[in-house]
Each structure stands twice: as C-alpha cells, then as structure tokens.
Design an enzyme around this catalytic site. Sequence first.
Site, short mmCIF file in Angstrom:
data_model
loop_
_atom_site.label_atom_id
_atom_site.label_comp_id
_atom_site.label_asym_id
_atom_site.label_seq_id
_atom_site.Cartn_x
_atom_site.Cartn_y
_atom_site.Cartn_z
N GLY A 42 0.79 -1.24 0.00
CA GLY A 42 0.00 0.00 0.00
C GLY A 42 0.81 1.28 0.00
N GLU A 97 3.90 4.51 5.52
CA GLU A 97 2.69 3.66 5.55
C GLU A 97 1.59 4.33 4.74
OE1 GLU A 97 1.10 1.06 6.16
OE2 GLU A 97 1.51 0.17 8.10
N ASP A 98 0.73 3.52 4.16
CA ASP A 98 -0.42 4.09 3.46
C ASP A 98 -1.46 4.65 4.44
OD1 ASP A 98 -1.08 1.55 4.41
OD2 ASP A 98 -1.87 0.81 2.51
N ASP A 101 -4.83 2.45 10.89
CA ASP A 101 -6.21 2.14 11.22
C ASP A 101 -6.26 1.78 12.71
OD1 ASP A 101 -8.91 1.58 10.30
OD2 ASP A 101 -8.42 -0.54 10.35
N THR A 105 -0.39 -2.67 13.14
CA THR A 105 0.72 -2.85 12.20
C THR A 105 1.87 -1.92 12.57
OG1 THR A 105 -0.91 -3.33 10.49
CG2 THR A 105 1.32 -2.85 9.74
N LEU A 106 1.55 -0.67 12.82
CA LEU A 106 2.59 0.31 13.15
C LEU A 106 3.29 -0.04 14.46
CD1 LEU A 106 4.02 2.86 12.44
CD2 LEU A 106 2.19 4.17 13.50
N LYS A 129 -6.83 7.12 10.41
CA LYS A 129 -8.22 6.99 10.88
C LYS A 129 -8.18 6.87 12.40
CE LYS A 129 -10.14 3.98 7.24
NZ LYS A 129 -10.60 2.58 7.03
N PHE A 150 -14.01 3.00 4.34
CA PHE A 150 -13.02 2.18 3.64
C PHE A 150 -12.60 2.90 2.36
CE2 PHE A 150 -11.17 -1.13 1.08
CZ PHE A 150 -10.36 -1.76 2.02
N ASP A 157 -5.89 -0.70 -1.68
CA ASP A 157 -6.62 -1.63 -2.55
C ASP A 157 -7.90 -2.18 -1.92
OD1 ASP A 157 -5.21 -3.29 -0.59
OD2 ASP A 157 -5.92 -4.97 -1.82
N ARG A 163 -5.31 0.22 -6.70
CA ARG A 163 -4.08 0.83 -6.17
C ARG A 163 -3.55 1.92 -7.09
NH1 ARG A 163 -2.22 -2.29 -1.90
NH2 ARG A 163 -2.37 -4.55 -2.06
P1 XMP Z 1 -3.84 -1.36 11.21
O1 XMP Z 1 -5.25 -1.68 11.61
O2 XMP Z 1 -2.87 -2.40 11.70
O3 XMP Z 1 -3.89 -1.55 9.67
O4 XMP Z 1 -3.45 0.04 11.58
C1 XMP Z 1 -3.25 -0.86 8.75
C2 XMP Z 1 -3.45 -1.59 7.45
O5 XMP Z 1 -4.83 -1.93 7.24
C3 XMP Z 1 -5.20 -1.74 5.92
N1 XMP Z 1 -6.32 -0.77 5.85
C4 XMP Z 1 -6.93 -0.35 4.74
N2 XMP Z 1 -6.70 -0.66 3.45
N3 XMP Z 1 -8.44 0.80 2.82
C5 XMP Z 1 -7.47 -0.07 2.50
O6 XMP Z 1 -7.28 -0.32 1.31
C6 XMP Z 1 -8.73 1.16 4.10
O7 XMP Z 1 -9.64 1.97 4.34
C7 XMP Z 1 -7.93 0.55 5.11
N4 XMP Z 1 -7.92 0.66 6.46
C8 XMP Z 1 -6.91 -0.16 6.87
C9 XMP Z 1 -3.96 -1.22 5.22
O8 XMP Z 1 -3.31 -2.30 4.57
C10 XMP Z 1 -3.08 -0.70 6.32
O9 XMP Z 1 -1.70 -0.77 6.04
MG MG Z 2 -0.58 -1.36 4.46
#
Ligand code: XMP
Ligand code: MG
Length: 174
Positions: A42, A97-98, A101, A105-106, A129, A150, A157, A163
């Site tokens: 992403g 990072e993209d 959420d 992950t971070l 978010k 979303f 994606d 993407r």
């Molecule tokens: P966390 O929840 O770990 O997740 O912060 C981050 C990853 O979740 C995916 N993500 C999304 N991907 N549209 C997307 O295409 C979204 O609205 C969305 N929200 C979370 C994304 O891979 C991100 O790195």
């Molecule tokens: Mg990602």
Amino acid sequence: MNETIQVLINEVEIQERLLSLSEEIKKDYAERPFIMLCALTGGVIFLADLSRHMGDRATIDFVRVSSYGDKTETSGTISLDCHPKLDIKGKEVLIIEDIIDTGHTLFFLKKYLQEKGAAVVRTCALLDKPSRREVDIAADYVGFTIPDKFVVGYGLDYAQRYRTLPYVGVLSFK
Ligand code: XMP
Ligand code: MG
C-alpha cells in the site's frame, strides 16, 4: 454488486500535501541521512512520490507486513514476510505507511525496528483513521486525517484492485 468510488482526496490535494509534508520532514532531519522504509504494498505510491522531494539524503527499503487470523479479533497475528535489506542498526528510519487504522501494524513495525537497533524510528502515514485506534500509537507525520470509511486508490486496494488510481476515494457497494 456494483462498486462505486467517491473521490475523497483528489490528485492535486495529495500532491500539494506531499510538498508541505516533505518540507516538514526535511526540516526535522536537517542534513542527516535516513532510511525511508516502505510498508508494501500500500505504501509504494506514497513512497515514490514523497521520496522524490527528499534530495539525496534518503535511502529507500521495503518491508512486507501481513496480518493473519480472525478479522473480528482485534489484535490478530502480524508477521513480517519481507525484511529490510539495508542494515538499520544505528540508523534513523522513517516508516512510510499508506494508512493507520487500528494501529497494530505500526506498533509491530516500530517494535521490530527498535529491536533491530535502529537509532530513531519515526512514521509517516498518508492517511490516519484515529477513530479506529486500538493501540495507543500516533504517526509523526500524517498527510490527511480521514473518517472511518473504507478507502482505495493511491496505493490502497480492495482485493488488490484500485491501487493505481491517482486519488483516494471511498469505496461503497450498491
Ligand atoms: P492497522 O489496523 O494495523 O492496519 O493500523 C493498517 C493496514 O490496514 C489496511 N487498511 C486499509 N486498506 N483501505 C485499504 O485499502 C482502508 O480503508 C484501510 N484501512 C486499513 C492497510 O493495509 C493498512 O496498512
Ligand atoms: Mg498497508
């Protein structure tokens, strides 16, 4: 079911924000070198555009993070499928990072890099978010704060599609 995409942040808005974001980053790093570590897949479009404002002080590298397990379970299991190639010990690392959420992950990535001996770990996310956060973590640089929708495009994606769109849009099903 028909998928529709409503533009949330257009191409011009993204590119303008990238310019101001890159100024902030360059100011903070002064002349110090740093590694832009992109979370695949992403983050790749964001990395490509942002890195071209950095002059020659930044190097680039990649990681691939995967989450497994029950989607309804908050913590999930996160693992690294692709490790950085560069030696990050003692280096300043900027995670690219993209979107942030839940923050899991971070949190995982920062811990991994700290354990690997990075001197300083910072994070730059195109989108944030905050209303979805489950872990107390924040990025040092955020392009845009968005509501709990979303989104796709500009690297993000849905089932690997969208993407390549130059804007960020809200995906809905009709
Ligand atoms: P966390 O929840 O770990 O997740 O912060 C981050 C990853 O979740 C995916 N993500 C999304 N991907 N549209 C997307 O295409 C979204 O609205 C969305 N929200 C979370 C994304 O891979 C991100 O790195
Ligand atoms: Mg990602």
